[in-house]
Design a protein around this motif. Structure first.
Motif, PDB file in Angstrom:
ATOM      1  N   GLY A 112       0.803  -1.227   0.000  1.00 24.58           N
ATOM      2  CA  GLY A 112       0.000   0.000   0.000  1.00 24.58           C
ATOM      3  C   GLY A 112       0.829   1.265   0.000  1.00 24.58           C
ATOM      4  N   THR A 113       2.016   1.205  -0.579  1.00 21.15           N
ATOM      5  CA  THR A 113       2.939   2.341  -0.536  1.00 21.15           C
ATOM      6  C   THR A 113       3.491   2.638  -1.923  1.00 21.15           C
ATOM      7  OG1 THR A 113       3.616   1.740   1.712  1.00 21.15           O
ATOM      8  CG2 THR A 113       5.063   3.228   0.516  1.00 21.15           C
ATOM      9  N   LYS A 114       3.715   3.929  -2.182  1.00 17.62           N
ATOM     10  CA  LYS A 114       4.440   4.332  -3.385  1.00 17.62           C
ATOM     11  C   LYS A 114       5.514   5.344  -3.001  1.00 17.62           C
ATOM     12  CE  LYS A 114       1.709   8.253  -5.174  1.00 17.62           C
ATOM     13  NZ  LYS A 114       2.770   9.254  -5.244  1.00 17.62           N
ATOM     14  N   ILE A 115       6.537   5.418  -3.800  1.00 17.09           N
ATOM     15  CA  ILE A 115       7.595   6.408  -3.591  1.00 17.09           C
ATOM     16  C   ILE A 115       7.854   7.138  -4.897  1.00 17.09           C
ATOM     17  CG2 ILE A 115       9.956   6.843  -2.812  1.00 17.09           C
ATOM     18  CD1 ILE A 115       9.952   4.231  -1.356  1.00 17.09           C
ATOM     19  N   ASP A 116       7.885   8.465  -4.828  1.00 22.12           N
ATOM     20  CA  ASP A 116       8.267   9.298  -5.973  1.00 22.12           C
ATOM     21  C   ASP A 116       9.720   9.711  -5.789  1.00 22.12           C
ATOM     22  OD1 ASP A 116       5.688   9.322  -7.163  1.00 22.12           O
ATOM     23  OD2 ASP A 116       5.048  10.844  -5.724  1.00 22.12           O
ATOM     24  N   PHE A 117      10.567   9.304  -6.725  1.00 22.16           N
ATOM     25  CA  PHE A 117      11.983   9.666  -6.682  1.00 22.16           C
ATOM     26  C   PHE A 117      12.232  10.779  -7.697  1.00 22.16           C
ATOM     27  CE2 PHE A 117      12.110   5.236  -5.225  1.00 22.16           C
ATOM     28  CZ  PHE A 117      12.868   5.361  -4.062  1.00 22.16           C
ATOM     29  N   LYS A 118      12.655  11.938  -7.194  1.00 25.95           N
ATOM     30  CA  LYS A 118      12.986  13.072  -8.053  1.00 25.95           C
ATOM     31  C   LYS A 118      14.490  13.092  -8.282  1.00 25.95           C
ATOM     32  CE  LYS A 118      12.431  17.016 -10.252  1.00 25.95           C
ATOM     33  NZ  LYS A 118      11.792  17.081 -11.576  1.00 25.95           N
ATOM     34  N   ILE A 119      14.878  13.103  -9.542  1.00 28.12           N
ATOM     35  CA  ILE A 119      16.297  13.070  -9.891  1.00 28.12           C
ATOM     36  C   ILE A 119      16.748  14.477 -10.263  1.00 28.12           C
ATOM     37  CG2 ILE A 119      17.995  12.091 -11.471  1.00 28.12           C
ATOM     38  CD1 ILE A 119      16.150   9.642 -11.660  1.00 28.12           C
ATOM     39  N   GLN A 120      17.740  15.000  -9.542  1.00 31.11           N
ATOM     40  CA  GLN A 120      18.182  16.376  -9.729  1.00 31.11           C
ATOM     41  C   GLN A 120      19.703  16.454  -9.730  1.00 31.11           C
ATOM     42  OE1 GLN A 120      16.041  17.808  -6.231  1.00 31.11           O
ATOM     43  NE2 GLN A 120      14.679  19.007  -7.551  1.00 31.11           N
ATOM     44  N   MET A 121      20.210  17.588 -10.185  1.00 28.20           N
ATOM     45  CA  MET A 121      21.641  17.879 -10.122  1.00 28.20           C
ATOM     46  C   MET A 121      21.877  18.866  -8.978  1.00 28.20           C
ATOM     47  SD  MET A 121      22.935  16.133 -12.678  1.00 28.20           S
ATOM     48  CE  MET A 121      24.534  16.857 -13.048  1.00 28.20           C
ATOM     49  N   ASN A 122      22.889  18.585  -8.140  1.00 29.24           N
ATOM     50  CA  ASN A 122      23.197  19.521  -7.061  1.00 29.24           C
ATOM     51  C   ASN A 122      24.176  20.599  -7.541  1.00 29.24           C
ATOM     52  OD1 ASN A 122      25.707  18.321  -7.117  1.00 29.24           O
ATOM     53  ND2 ASN A 122      25.493  17.268  -5.153  1.00 29.24           N
ATOM     54  N   GLU A 123      24.639  21.418  -6.613  1.00 25.29           N
ATOM     55  CA  GLU A 123      25.522  22.533  -6.974  1.00 25.29           C
ATOM     56  C   GLU A 123      26.852  22.062  -7.532  1.00 25.29           C
ATOM     57  OE1 GLU A 123      25.841  24.790  -3.414  1.00 25.29           O
ATOM     58  OE2 GLU A 123      23.789  25.602  -3.534  1.00 25.29           O
ATOM     59  N   ILE A 143       7.787   9.369   0.227  1.00 27.19           N
ATOM     60  CA  ILE A 143       6.993   8.174   0.490  1.00 27.19           C
ATOM     61  C   ILE A 143       5.537   8.537   0.737  1.00 27.19           C
ATOM     62  CG2 ILE A 143       6.694   6.182   2.021  1.00 27.19           C
ATOM     63  CD1 ILE A 143       9.676   6.291   2.615  1.00 27.19           C
ATOM     64  N   ASP A 144       4.644   7.769   0.129  1.00 28.54           N
ATOM     65  CA  ASP A 144       3.209   7.973   0.310  1.00 28.54           C
ATOM     66  C   ASP A 144       2.558   6.628   0.640  1.00 28.54           C
ATOM     67  OD1 ASP A 144       0.550   8.752   0.264  1.00 28.54           O
ATOM     68  OD2 ASP A 144       0.411   8.699  -1.925  1.00 28.54           O
ATOM     69  N   ASN A 145       2.032   6.518   1.861  1.00 25.47           N
ATOM     70  CA  ASN A 145       1.269   5.324   2.243  1.00 25.47           C
ATOM     71  C   ASN A 145      -0.170   5.525   1.779  1.00 25.47           C
ATOM     72  OD1 ASN A 145       3.284   5.833   4.943  1.00 25.47           O
ATOM     73  ND2 ASN A 145       3.391   3.869   3.891  1.00 25.47           N
ATOM     74  N   TYR A 146      -0.425   5.135   0.541  1.00 32.90           N
ATOM     75  CA  TYR A 146      -1.709   5.483  -0.071  1.00 32.90           C
ATOM     76  C   TYR A 146      -2.866   4.641   0.456  1.00 32.90           C
ATOM     77  CZ  TYR A 146      -1.317   1.358  -3.164  1.00 32.90           C
ATOM     78  OH  TYR A 146      -1.221   0.067  -3.654  1.00 32.90           O
ATOM     79  N   TRP A 147      -2.582   3.511   1.123  1.00 31.95           N
ATOM     80  CA  TRP A 147      -3.668   2.681   1.653  1.00 31.95           C
ATOM     81  C   TRP A 147      -3.162   1.879   2.845  1.00 31.95           C
ATOM     82  CZ3 TRP A 147      -5.167  -2.269   2.888  1.00 31.95           C
ATOM     83  CH2 TRP A 147      -6.543  -2.515   2.996  1.00 31.95           C
TER      84      TRP A 147
END
Length: 219
Positions: free
Chosen positions: A167-178, A188-192
């Motif tokens: 009942g969980t999903k994770i959104d991973f945002k990929i970014q460049m740092n300085e 993390i989102d416990n959707y249910w």
């Protein structure tokens, strides 16, 4: 990706699969029981040739692409683990069904250039094979296993490899740092959960009504 081809065994069901507009890609393990119902709701405002094939993978993908993860996860009935990549937003989302019938593990490591790297798989051995690091035993997880005969938390037998909980999903945002290094941040989102379901759906029945209702549901 190794696919067990049940629905639509043609090339139209192959994975990884790209959405009709090319914005999203999915890899999917499982079965969506009500995918025909969801597909019909998608076809209301679409051309008849919108779908290339008739797999539940394509139905799931197009539903996520049109309605988003939250609505799709609330609508779908089935057993599944999936990962989607949104090209424009550069977000990788992994999700698992409500009761965790299909496994999914993830691991974040840092390469020799100090870039973060994300690996996900339905089996720990796949992560172990792909990883460039020496994986260490997680002593806390080992203690759980010796005490209970299984590992009940989000931990696994390897340190820093985590099990995506049911009942969980994770959104991973990929970014460049300085420093122009790749950084991966997960939300993390416990959707249910069964506790949320019970709280939202509890009724004030008498004991006799509960018994009669259970008897009806079982029949």
């Amino acid at each position: 990706h190794t696919r067990l081809a049940l629905l639509d065994q043609s090339d139209n069901g192959k994975q990884p699969m790209s959405s009709n507009d090319g914005d999203m890609i999915i890899v999917f393990n499982g079965e969506i029981y009500n995918h025909n119902e969801i597909r019909n709701s998608l076809l209301v405002n679409c051309r008849n040739d919108f779908f290339k094939g008739y797999s539940d993978t394509e139905t799931l993908l197009e539903s996520i692409n049109k309605f988003g993860h939250e609505k799709t996860l609330s609508d779908v009935k089935g057993m599944f683990a999936y990962a989607t990549w949104h090209r424009e937003k550069e977000i990788l989302t992994i999700a698992r069904d409500r009761f965790g019938e299909k496994p999914l593990y993830w691991y974040k490591e840092i390469d020799e250039f100090k870039n973060e790297r994300l690996i996900f798989a339905s089996d720990l051995n796949a992560i172990k094979k792909v990883s460039k690091k020496q994986l260490d035993i997680n002593k806390n997880a080992l203690e759980e296993y010796l005490n209970y005969g299984y590992i009940y938390s989000k931990d696994t037998i390897y340190k820093d490899i985590f099990r995506l909980m049911p009942g969980t999903k994770i959104d991973f945002k990929i970014q460049m740092n300085e420093e122009n290094k790749i950084k991966i941040n997960g939300k993390i989102d416990n959707y249910w959960s069964i506790n949320k379901y019970q709280t939202n759906n509890i009724e004030n029945f008498s004991e006799e009504e509960y018994i009669n209702n259970l008897d009806y549901l079982l029949k």
